[in-house]
Write a protein that holds these residues in place. Structure first.
Motif, mmCIF file in Angstrom:
data_model
loop_
_atom_site.group_PDB
_atom_site.id
_atom_site.type_symbol
_atom_site.label_atom_id
_atom_site.label_comp_id
_atom_site.label_asym_id
_atom_site.label_seq_id
_atom_site.Cartn_x
_atom_site.Cartn_y
_atom_site.Cartn_z
ATOM 1 N N ALA A 112 0.843 -1.199 0.000
ATOM 2 C CA ALA A 112 0.000 0.000 0.000
ATOM 3 C C ALA A 112 0.870 1.237 0.000
ATOM 4 C CB ALA A 112 -0.935 0.002 1.213
ATOM 5 N N ARG A 113 0.428 2.222 -0.735
ATOM 6 C CA ARG A 113 1.080 3.531 -0.779
ATOM 7 C C ARG A 113 0.019 4.626 -0.901
ATOM 8 N NH1 ARG A 113 4.470 2.744 -4.735
ATOM 9 N NH2 ARG A 113 6.510 2.817 -3.710
ATOM 10 N N GLU A 114 -0.740 4.596 -1.982
ATOM 11 C CA GLU A 114 -1.790 5.582 -2.179
ATOM 12 C C GLU A 114 -2.839 5.466 -1.077
ATOM 13 O OE1 GLU A 114 -5.044 6.987 -5.589
ATOM 14 O OE2 GLU A 114 -3.661 5.318 -5.972
ATOM 15 N N GLY A 115 -3.157 6.582 -0.444
ATOM 16 C CA GLY A 115 -4.104 6.600 0.659
ATOM 17 C C GLY A 115 -3.464 6.571 2.020
ATOM 18 N N LEU A 116 -2.161 6.258 2.075
ATOM 19 C CA LEU A 116 -1.440 6.291 3.344
ATOM 20 C C LEU A 116 -0.845 7.685 3.537
ATOM 21 C CD1 LEU A 116 0.409 2.851 3.489
ATOM 22 C CD2 LEU A 116 -1.782 3.510 4.513
ATOM 23 N N GLU A 117 -1.286 8.380 4.560
ATOM 24 C CA GLU A 117 -0.846 9.742 4.837
ATOM 25 C C GLU A 117 -0.304 9.803 6.269
ATOM 26 O OE1 GLU A 117 -2.742 14.258 5.147
ATOM 27 O OE2 GLU A 117 -3.881 12.628 4.220
ATOM 28 N N HIS A 118 1.021 9.737 6.397
ATOM 29 C CA HIS A 118 1.672 9.633 7.701
ATOM 30 C C HIS A 118 1.005 8.547 8.546
ATOM 31 C CE1 HIS A 118 3.954 13.749 7.954
ATOM 32 N NE2 HIS A 118 4.396 12.967 6.983
ATOM 33 N N PRO A 119 1.027 7.290 8.068
ATOM 34 C CA PRO A 119 0.484 6.182 8.859
ATOM 35 C C PRO A 119 1.333 5.965 10.108
ATOM 36 C CG PRO A 119 1.728 5.330 7.013
ATOM 37 C CD PRO A 119 1.662 6.818 6.821
ATOM 38 N N GLY A 120 0.741 5.315 11.134
ATOM 39 C CA GLY A 120 1.479 5.205 12.391
ATOM 40 C C GLY A 120 1.531 3.840 13.014
ATOM 41 N N GLY A 121 0.718 2.885 12.574
ATOM 42 C CA GLY A 121 0.734 1.569 13.192
ATOM 43 C C GLY A 121 0.147 0.529 12.266
ATOM 44 N N VAL A 122 0.531 -0.740 12.488
ATOM 45 C CA VAL A 122 0.043 -1.836 11.651
ATOM 46 C C VAL A 122 -0.137 -3.072 12.522
ATOM 47 C CG1 VAL A 122 2.407 -2.463 10.932
ATOM 48 C CG2 VAL A 122 0.443 -3.236 9.576
ATOM 49 N N THR A 123 -1.227 -3.806 12.285
ATOM 50 C CA THR A 123 -1.443 -5.093 12.944
ATOM 51 C C THR A 123 -2.227 -5.986 12.001
ATOM 52 O OG1 THR A 123 -2.069 -6.121 15.059
ATOM 53 C CG2 THR A 123 -3.662 -4.590 14.077
ATOM 54 N N VAL A 124 -2.225 -7.291 12.274
ATOM 55 C CA VAL A 124 -2.844 -8.272 11.379
ATOM 56 C C VAL A 124 -3.887 -9.076 12.149
ATOM 57 C CG1 VAL A 124 -2.436 -10.234 9.845
ATOM 58 C CG2 VAL A 124 -0.712 -8.425 10.034
ATOM 59 N N ALA A 125 -5.074 -9.207 11.572
ATOM 60 C CA ALA A 125 -6.141 -10.006 12.155
ATOM 61 C C ALA A 125 -5.963 -11.467 11.768
ATOM 62 C CB ALA A 125 -7.500 -9.490 11.681
ATOM 63 N N PRO A 126 -6.585 -12.377 12.511
ATOM 64 C CA PRO A 126 -6.436 -13.813 12.205
ATOM 65 C C PRO A 126 -6.872 -14.189 10.798
ATOM 66 C CG PRO A 126 -7.341 -13.523 14.408
ATOM 67 C CD PRO A 126 -7.317 -12.163 13.774
ATOM 68 N N ASN A 127 -7.811 -13.445 10.189
ATOM 69 C CA ASN A 127 -8.252 -13.776 8.832
ATOM 70 C C ASN A 127 -7.341 -13.207 7.755
ATOM 71 O OD1 ASN A 127 -8.855 -11.058 8.893
ATOM 72 N ND2 ASN A 127 -10.983 -11.283 8.222
ATOM 73 N N GLY A 128 -6.256 -12.545 8.155
ATOM 74 C CA GLY A 128 -5.302 -11.988 7.207
ATOM 75 C C GLY A 128 -5.486 -10.522 6.898
ATOM 76 N N ASP A 129 -6.612 -9.922 7.318
ATOM 77 C CA ASP A 129 -6.800 -8.492 7.107
ATOM 78 C C ASP A 129 -5.727 -7.702 7.858
ATOM 79 O OD1 ASP A 129 -9.017 -9.030 5.605
ATOM 80 O OD2 ASP A 129 -10.477 -8.337 7.091
ATOM 81 N N ILE A 130 -5.249 -6.648 7.205
ATOM 82 C CA ILE A 130 -4.226 -5.786 7.794
ATOM 83 C C ILE A 130 -4.877 -4.465 8.174
ATOM 84 C CG2 ILE A 130 -2.029 -4.591 7.393
ATOM 85 C CD1 ILE A 130 -1.441 -6.763 5.258
ATOM 86 N N TYR A 131 -4.675 -4.038 9.418
ATOM 87 C CA TYR A 131 -5.208 -2.771 9.892
ATOM 88 C C TYR A 131 -4.073 -1.783 10.108
ATOM 89 C CZ TYR A 131 -9.678 -5.110 10.625
ATOM 90 O OH TYR A 131 -10.859 -5.787 10.432
ATOM 91 N N LEU A 132 -4.333 -0.518 9.732
ATOM 92 C CA LEU A 132 -3.326 0.534 9.861
ATOM 93 C C LEU A 132 -3.970 1.797 10.416
ATOM 94 C CD1 LEU A 132 -3.060 -0.640 6.566
ATOM 95 C CD2 LEU A 132 -0.732 0.077 7.141
#
Length: 364
Positions: free
Chosen positions: A322-342
């Protein structure tokens, strides 16, 4: 910003690839959606397996007073404006604040306060930054006591401070640049937590009884004949049982100098990969591949606030997720189903424009 303010297993194959692979700029596609907004300076986040939800830290907006000199003499002003937001995935999704009134400070450059969270091992562990010394916290009044400490959050959303990182920094100051407590990352371990102390440039161990000791001092690197501070931004446990530490690196103009370290239990950290800019967080996906989040691909001082999420493949290649739509992101984690949250828009000086994003990567 942070400083101012090979066996054939998935895990070991990934580790060896980190050291040997080349970079690739190929994108992996996937859908990036806003699942929660109106967050106030969101930073670190975690998946809470017990409750099936994402917990997001909100550093807050500080407040008008009291104020005290922080790092560099810049005034830092206090307010009980920090919070923790819960997002429970579902057809509609459910968002609620489970803790409010947490300590927060604002200075000329940034908001500092609740920076990271861990919901493993049966409790919610948190860490607070400050960007200052003991005189700073004392000058902010008794309500600011939780700043520059680890703590836990109970079921009623109340903060219970545990380990005083500022007291340790004030007494020992392992990295002699200045006295500056500004922790940014926390991970739960049996009997306590490990903390990435961005202000002190070290990794600290905090036991559940509040004892603090240094596990590792992150050394400067020499760039163009001058020392560049490491500035550890997070610490996470990898699928191989070792801990991985990211660098923000000391100067925002030094592009491509941020490294990632691996620290096996009882061993000193060693660099396993480099060539990143301003790493703000790390995570691992379900296949054991490392996810590297950069605050700003072109550096914090650039007018271009675009960040970047990079996956390090098992052979060491790098895929931009991911690049487009990320504006000074600050954290990342992964859910058991593989979804990535930022978390997104994390440097807005207390404006309620922060976001929680969900990325559903394409098959790979």
């Amino acid at each position: 910003m942070l400083r101012r303010l090979c066996t054939a297993t998935v895990a070991t194959a990934m580790f060896c690839g980190l050291m040997t692979g080349a970079a690739s700029q190929a994108g992996a596609g996937g859908q990036l959606d806003v699942v929660a907004d109106n967050l106030v300076t969101p930073r670190g986040l975690t998946w809470d397996a017990h409750a099936g939800r994402v917990l997001v830290t909100e550093a807050g907006r500080g407040g008008p007073s009291p104020c005290a000199p922080g790092v560099g003499g810049y005034p830092a002003c206090f307010g009980a404006t920090g919070a923790i937001t819960s997002y429970t995935p579902g057809k509609k999704g459910r968002t609620e604040r489970i803790a409010t009134g947490l300590p927060s400070v604002i200075n000329e450059f940034s908001v500092l306060g609740l920076h990271d969270i861990d919901a493993s091992h049966g409790r919610i562990s948190v860490v607070f930054g400050l960007g200052g010394e003991m005189a700073t916290r004392n000058g902010l009044g008794p309500a600011a006591r939780g700043l520059a400490q680890t703590g836990t959050i109970d079921r009623k959303g109340r903060l219970h401070p545990v380990g005083d990182l500022l007291a340790f920094e004030q007494r020992y100051n392992p990295h002699r640049a200045d006295v500056n407590a500004n922790a940014y990352g926390v991970v739960r371990v049996p009997g306590g937590t490990l903390v990435a102390e961005a202000g002190g440039n070290d990794i600290l161990s905090v036991t559940d009884d509040g004892s603090v000791r240094m596990v590792a001092l992150m050394p400067d690197q020499i760039v163009d004949g001058k020392p560049l501070e490491s500035v550890p931004s997070t610490i996470v446990k990898g699928p191989d049982g070792a801990f991985y530490i990211s660098e923000y690196s000391g100067e925002p103009t030094q592009l491509g100098k941020a490294r990632i370290w691996r620290m096996a239990p009882g061993r000193k950290p060693v660099v396993v990969t480099s060539g990143f800019t301003g790493i703000i967080d790390l995570a691992f996906d379900r296949q054991g591949r490392m996810l590297v989040l950069e605050l700003a691909e072109k550096g914090f001082d650039s007018p271009d606030r675009t960040g970047r999420l990079v996956r390090v493949e098992r052979d060491g290649r790098r895929t931009v997720l991911a690049r487009e739509g990320l504006e000074h992101p600050g954290g990342v984690t992964v859910a058991p189903n593989g979804d990535i949250y930022l978390t997104n828009r994390t440097t807005s000086l207390g404006e309620a424009d922060g976001q929680l994003l969900r990325l559903r990567p394409g098959r790979s």
